[in-house]
Design an enzyme around this catalytic site. Structure first.
Site, PDB file in Angstrom:
ATOM      1  N   GLU A 105       0.837  -1.192   0.000  1.00  0.00           N
ATOM      2  CA  GLU A 105       0.000   0.000   0.000  1.00  0.00           C
ATOM      3  C   GLU A 105       0.874   1.245   0.000  1.00  0.00           C
ATOM      4  OE1 GLU A 105      -4.093  -1.579   1.976  1.00  0.00           O
ATOM      5  OE2 GLU A 105      -2.576  -0.891   3.370  1.00  0.00           O
ATOM      6  N   CYS A 118       3.386   8.652   0.880  1.00  0.00           N
ATOM      7  CA  CYS A 118       3.872   7.760   1.933  1.00  0.00           C
ATOM      8  C   CYS A 118       4.104   6.394   1.282  1.00  0.00           C
ATOM      9  CB  CYS A 118       2.838   7.686   3.056  1.00  0.00           C
ATOM     10  SG  CYS A 118       3.320   6.564   4.376  1.00  0.00           S
ATOM     11  N   CYS A 125       6.449  -6.461   7.265  1.00  0.00           N
ATOM     12  CA  CYS A 125       7.533  -5.894   8.074  1.00  0.00           C
ATOM     13  C   CYS A 125       7.931  -6.925   9.127  1.00  0.00           C
ATOM     14  CB  CYS A 125       7.066  -4.614   8.766  1.00  0.00           C
ATOM     15  SG  CYS A 125       8.370  -3.774   9.687  1.00  0.00           S
ATOM     16  N   CYS A 129       6.241  -4.348  15.784  1.00  0.00           N
ATOM     17  CA  CYS A 129       5.900  -3.395  16.850  1.00  0.00           C
ATOM     18  C   CYS A 129       4.489  -3.714  17.335  1.00  0.00           C
ATOM     19  CB  CYS A 129       6.016  -1.960  16.348  1.00  0.00           C
ATOM     20  SG  CYS A 129       7.716  -1.565  15.856  1.00  0.00           S
ATOM     21  N   CYS A 132       1.298  -1.986  15.743  1.00  0.00           N
ATOM     22  CA  CYS A 132       1.270  -1.717  14.295  1.00  0.00           C
ATOM     23  C   CYS A 132       0.659  -2.893  13.541  1.00  0.00           C
ATOM     24  CB  CYS A 132       2.687  -1.462  13.803  1.00  0.00           C
ATOM     25  SG  CYS A 132       2.789  -1.165  12.031  1.00  0.00           S
ATOM     26  N   CYS A 348      -1.229   6.016   9.932  1.00  0.00           N
ATOM     27  CA  CYS A 348      -0.005   5.368  10.410  1.00  0.00           C
ATOM     28  C   CYS A 348      -0.294   4.019  11.045  1.00  0.00           C
ATOM     29  CB  CYS A 348       0.662   6.218  11.479  1.00  0.00           C
ATOM     30  SG  CYS A 348       1.253   7.759  10.861  1.00  0.00           S
TER      31      CYS A 348
HETATM   32  N1  SAH Z   1       9.278   0.933  10.203  1.00  0.00           N
HETATM   33  C1  SAH Z   1       9.436   2.365  10.187  1.00  0.00           C
HETATM   34  C2  SAH Z   1       8.483   2.967   9.202  1.00  0.00           C
HETATM   35  C3  SAH Z   1       7.017   2.912   9.585  1.00  0.00           C
HETATM   36  S1  SAH Z   1       6.563   4.553   9.826  1.00  0.00           S
HETATM   37  C4  SAH Z   1       9.265   2.916  11.584  1.00  0.00           C
HETATM   38  O1  SAH Z   1       8.806   2.182  12.462  1.00  0.00           O
HETATM   39  O2  SAH Z   1       9.636   4.047  11.821  1.00  0.00           O
HETATM   40  C5  SAH Z   1       5.103   4.509  10.524  1.00  0.00           C
HETATM   41  C6  SAH Z   1       5.035   5.273  11.844  1.00  0.00           C
HETATM   42  O3  SAH Z   1       3.727   5.015  12.333  1.00  0.00           O
HETATM   43  C7  SAH Z   1       6.014   4.724  12.875  1.00  0.00           C
HETATM   44  O4  SAH Z   1       6.459   5.722  13.741  1.00  0.00           O
HETATM   45  C8  SAH Z   1       5.129   3.734  13.594  1.00  0.00           C
HETATM   46  O5  SAH Z   1       5.616   3.440  14.859  1.00  0.00           O
HETATM   47  C9  SAH Z   1       3.813   4.456  13.614  1.00  0.00           C
HETATM   48  N2  SAH Z   1       2.677   3.562  13.853  1.00  0.00           N
HETATM   49  C10 SAH Z   1       2.618   2.235  13.682  1.00  0.00           C
HETATM   50  N3  SAH Z   1       1.422   1.763  14.058  1.00  0.00           N
HETATM   51  C11 SAH Z   1       0.689   2.812  14.476  1.00  0.00           C
HETATM   52  C12 SAH Z   1      -0.631   2.978  14.967  1.00  0.00           C
HETATM   53  N4  SAH Z   1      -1.453   1.945  15.083  1.00  0.00           N
HETATM   54  N5  SAH Z   1      -1.033   4.210  15.299  1.00  0.00           N
HETATM   55  C13 SAH Z   1      -0.208   5.269  15.143  1.00  0.00           C
HETATM   56  N6  SAH Z   1       1.030   5.178  14.659  1.00  0.00           N
HETATM   57  C14 SAH Z   1       1.491   3.976  14.353  1.00  0.00           C
END
Ligand code: SAH
Length: 375
Positions: A105, A118, A125, A129, A132, A348
């Site tokens: 996406e 984006c 991935c 986390c 996420c 995000c």
């Molecule tokens: N892997 C990289 C790129 C992903 S960026 C990273 O972790 O930085 C996406 C951003 O959105 C990251 O800061 C991630 O932690 C955040 N993110 C992931 N899941 C989310 C959620 N459910 N709500 C808000 N932000 C989230």
């Protein structure tokens, strides 16, 4: 291996047969090896990136025999738009299908204040986390540089933005530093003056903090803006949220950030997903401020975008405001990320493509791409 699987692997180009996977100097070398003048690479770059053609036959100022040679020796692959959804706030999410039928996406976010794409760097991935959705997919494979830049080509074409100024955030699916070589190659292709000519200051790379790759990035000639997904001020809490923290802890990451070569007035963004009752207390904010003392930084608070299967909640607005105020009172620059495209699950951490179980054929096909062992 069944006949069908052999056919599938045969049909897919290897990365260096894909014209879009070549930097201009590499394309020049490939052409020179075939006795073709180097300036043709410049023409091809203009066609593909500036004019957005997806068909070799459309490159009308190339001699016919050169076009025939290109068609026999190379492919020009472009991700296909499988679905497109528009949010009430103007954000648009694209589901893109790749050559091996996996999907990613990419999201277009208007007026932020510039236009922003984006972009994903991996299918799925590996970072897992806790909050996420993409992390729930696991890693399916790395994207090639052609596929990373391909998202920009497709979105710029579909939205008619090729001539416009836009920013890129590597904040889609995947951990960009876990696919280091292809990500950096993509940035070099995007920066090429005969192509998109996208200056690195228009690109932001977001990472959970893969330390060895971060040290490598510090020495790159093409340097994007850096965003670190921090999310907690202590190793204890961060370790629960970002599994990689057990390998590379907060102190090491902050140290690397202090050494990171920043341009004049340059700053590192620290992303901090706010989770109710987990990392949103006044004390967390105070510790975060202490942690960032001496780092040229700004903090981007991201209130959680909740989703089914994510065992956390978004804090109340009052708690978010209190957190931001504690940081601001201590001299930090703070922004609270506005959630865009939540109604189409484009915000995000909400990017997920379901049902990507790999068939044996797809597994074979993915061997044509670089493997991605866990760091
Ligand atoms: N892997 C990289 C790129 C992903 S960026 C990273 O972790 O930085 C996406 C951003 O959105 C990251 O800061 C991630 O932690 C955040 N993110 C992931 N899941 C989310 C959620 N459910 N709500 C808000 N932000 C989230």
């Amino acid at each position: 291996m069944t006949t069908r699987e052999i056919q599938l692997t045969k049909r897919l180009p290897t990365p260096d047969q894909d014209l879009c996977n070549l930097e201009r100097t590499e394309l020049e070398a490939a052409l020179a090896a075939r006795g073709i003048a180097r300036f043709r690479a410049r023409q091809i770059f203009r066609w593909v990136y500036r004019r957005g053609v997806t068909d070799l036959g459309a490159m009308s100022d190339l001699p016919r025999d050169l076009r025939a040679m290109l068609a026999s020796d190379f492919t020009l692959t472009t991700p296909a738009i499988a679905a497109r959804a528009r949010s009430t706030d103007g954000t648009e999410k694209f589901l893109l299908r790749l050559g091996d039928q996996t999907a990613i996406e990419s999201v277009f976010i208007p007026d932020t204040p510039a236009m922003t794409f984006c972009i994903s760097t991996q299918v799925g991935c590996a970072m897992a986390c806790a909050f996420c959705l993409t992390g729930k997919m696991g890693l399916i494979r790395n994207l090639t540089a052609a596929e990373i830049v391909g998202q920009v080509r497709v979105l710029a074409n579909a939205l008619n933005l090729r001539e416009k100024t836009f920013n890129i955030v590597l904040m889609g699916m995947g951990e960009p530093l876990h696919n280091y070589d292809q990500t950096m190659k993509a940035l070099r292709i995007l920066a090429d003056e005969q192509g998109f000519a996208l200056p690195p200051r228009r690109v932001t790379l977001s990472t959970v903090g893969l330390l060895p790759a971060l040290e490598r990035l510090a020495k790159e000639p093409i340097m994007p803006n850096l965003a670190i997904s921090l999310h907690a001020p202590t190793d204890e809490t961060r370790g629960d949220l970002v599994p990689l923290n057990k390998k590379y802890g907060i102190a090491e990451i902050i140290d690397a950030c202090k050494r990171f070569p920043l341009k004049k007035r340059g700053r590192i963004t620290f992303e901090y997903v706010l989770l109710a009752g987990v990392n949103d207390r006044a004390d967390d904010a105070r510790r975060l401020a202490t942690l960032l003392r001496g780092v040229k930084s700004k903090v981007n608070l991201i209130p959680l975008n909740p989703a089914a299967g994510i065992p956390f909640e978004r804090p109340s607005d009052a708690v978010i405001d209190r957190f931001a105020k504690i940081l601001a009172d201590r001299g930090l620059t703070v922004s609270v990320r506005k959630s865009r495209g939540r109604d189409i699950r484009a915000a995000c951490g909400q990017l997920i493509v379901e049902g990507q179980q790999r068939s044996p054929g797809q597994r074979l096909a993915s061997l044509a791409f670089e493997g991605a062992p866990l760091p």
